[in-house]
Motif scaffolding. Structure first.
Motif, PDB file in Angstrom:
ATOM      1  N   GLY A 136     -11.924  -9.879  -4.154  1.00  0.00           N
ATOM      2  CA  GLY A 136     -11.025  -8.671  -4.715  1.00  0.00           C
ATOM      3  C   GLY A 136     -10.393  -7.793  -3.813  1.00  0.00           C
ATOM      4  O   GLY A 136      -9.168  -7.507  -3.923  1.00  0.00           O
ATOM      5  N   TYR A 137     -10.857  -6.961  -2.865  1.00  0.00           N
ATOM      6  CA  TYR A 137     -10.000  -5.828  -2.396  1.00  0.00           C
ATOM      7  C   TYR A 137      -8.979  -6.241  -1.303  1.00  0.00           C
ATOM      8  O   TYR A 137      -8.134  -5.609  -1.139  1.00  0.00           O
ATOM      9  CB  TYR A 137     -11.289  -5.178  -1.550  1.00  0.00           C
ATOM     10  N   GLN A 141      -4.739  -5.309  -4.521  1.00  0.00           N
ATOM     11  CA  GLN A 141      -4.494  -4.704  -5.970  1.00  0.00           C
ATOM     12  C   GLN A 141      -3.253  -5.960  -6.136  1.00  0.00           C
ATOM     13  O   GLN A 141      -1.897  -5.525  -6.630  1.00  0.00           O
ATOM     14  CB  GLN A 141      -3.411  -3.766  -5.906  1.00  0.00           C
ATOM     15  N   TRP A 163      -9.501  -4.582  -9.478  1.00  0.00           N
ATOM     16  CA  TRP A 163      -8.309  -4.767  -8.356  1.00  0.00           C
ATOM     17  C   TRP A 163      -7.214  -5.501  -8.498  1.00  0.00           C
ATOM     18  O   TRP A 163      -6.392  -5.424  -7.380  1.00  0.00           O
ATOM     19  CB  TRP A 163      -9.414  -5.791  -7.642  1.00  0.00           C
TER      20      TRP A 163
END
Length: 295
Positions: A136-137, A141, A163
């Motif tokens: 996710g990171y 975003q 995220w």
């Protein structure tokens, strides 16, 4: 030759188990079919000291270190069956070889079974993911999607907004109830109920049945899993049912319901990661060693 332990599966958990036994100077045989579950992804995240490293490089370095121990033997092959024998267990390989061991460790892993949606399989591990803690990171975003599959879709849809901005694709199959809709709205999750025709593009653009197209940075889903080997079933090991599929039941020391047979890694967990697999393997390896000492 009778090995102290035969480990079926040479990925992260299997090698971690073998390392503990090798350091106790026990004779260990590893039989590996070369099908790591994370072989589709370019980078592994969340594993201390190896964050962002290619998963294949982590596995190869571990193998090199393990094979420095003179009591470790590595065979590339597939175990087709295992059975009780006079001195422990005998395993049969696809090539016809047979090997004996006093203890057996099942580190056979699981296989992911993706929904039959065009474009998913080609992007699995690169822009379509299971674990947000693993991937996710890196999605910066961006706009993310959750494809509702199985019974775990609501949990995942509630989690993913950590995220990035999130859209839940119900695919015209799973329908949130009023309570779920309220909870999803509170998390800022948009709900798209039009069926998805395909996933296309460089990342994960969702092509919908009504002609619309929704671009995403990444798509998450919870696939069904199946045990990658039938050996546990053939031995009579008890299984448990998790939200993704069946896994081998073990006690706190990683022993299965069959005495002398241990299991570790994704094959013995409802869900896993590289870190959890390594910890599982280390526990299994020490437990196997102590069972050889104390009976």
């Amino acid at each position: 030759m009778l090995h102290d332990a035969i480990i079926i599966g040479g990925s992260y958990s299997g090698m971690a188990a073998a390392l503990q036994l090798a350091r106790a100077r026990r004779q260990v045989l590893i039989v590996d079919a070369g099908q790591r579950r994370n072989r589709f992804t370019e980078h592994s995240h969340g594993f201390l000291t190896q964050d962002g490293a290619p998963p294949g490089a982590i596995a190869e370095r571990a193998r090199e270190q393990l094979l420095r121990y003179p009591t470790v033997t590595w065979i590339e092959g597939t175990v087709t069956a295992a059975a009780l024998a006079r001195d422990g267990f005998e395993v049969k390989l696809e090539a016809g070889e047979r090997h004996g061991g006093r203890r057996l460790v099942l580190a056979t892993g699981v296989a992911d079974e993706l929904p039959e949606l065009p474009g998913l399989r080609e992007r699995w591990g690169t822009s379509v993911f299971l674990c947000p803690y693993c991937d996710g990171y890196e999605l910066a975003q961006g706009h993310l999607g959750v494809l509702a599959t199985g019974e775990f879709w609501f949990h995942q849809a509630m989690l993913i907004p950590e995220w990035g901005r999130t859209t839940l694709f119900t695919n015209g199959i799973h329908h949130p109830n009023a309570e779920q809709r309220t909870a999803l709205a509170a998390r800022g999750v948009s709900i798209e109920e039009t069926p998805v025709l395909a996933v296309v593009g460089r990342r994960a653009r969702m092509e919908l049945e009504d002609g619309r197209s929704i671009p995403l940075m990444g798509l998450f889903l919870v696939p069904r899993t199946r045990l990658a080997s039938e050996v546990a079933d053939g031995l009579g090991c008890a299984l448990e049912q998790g939200p993704m599929g069946a896994f081998i039941r073990t006690d706190a020391r990683k022993q299965t319901s069959v005495p002398g047979v241990f299991a570790c890694g994704d094959a013995s967990r409802a869900a896993g990661s590289v870190s959890l697999a390594v910890g599982d393997g280390a526990m299994a390896g020490t437990a196997v060693h102590q069972s050889l000492v104390f009976g």
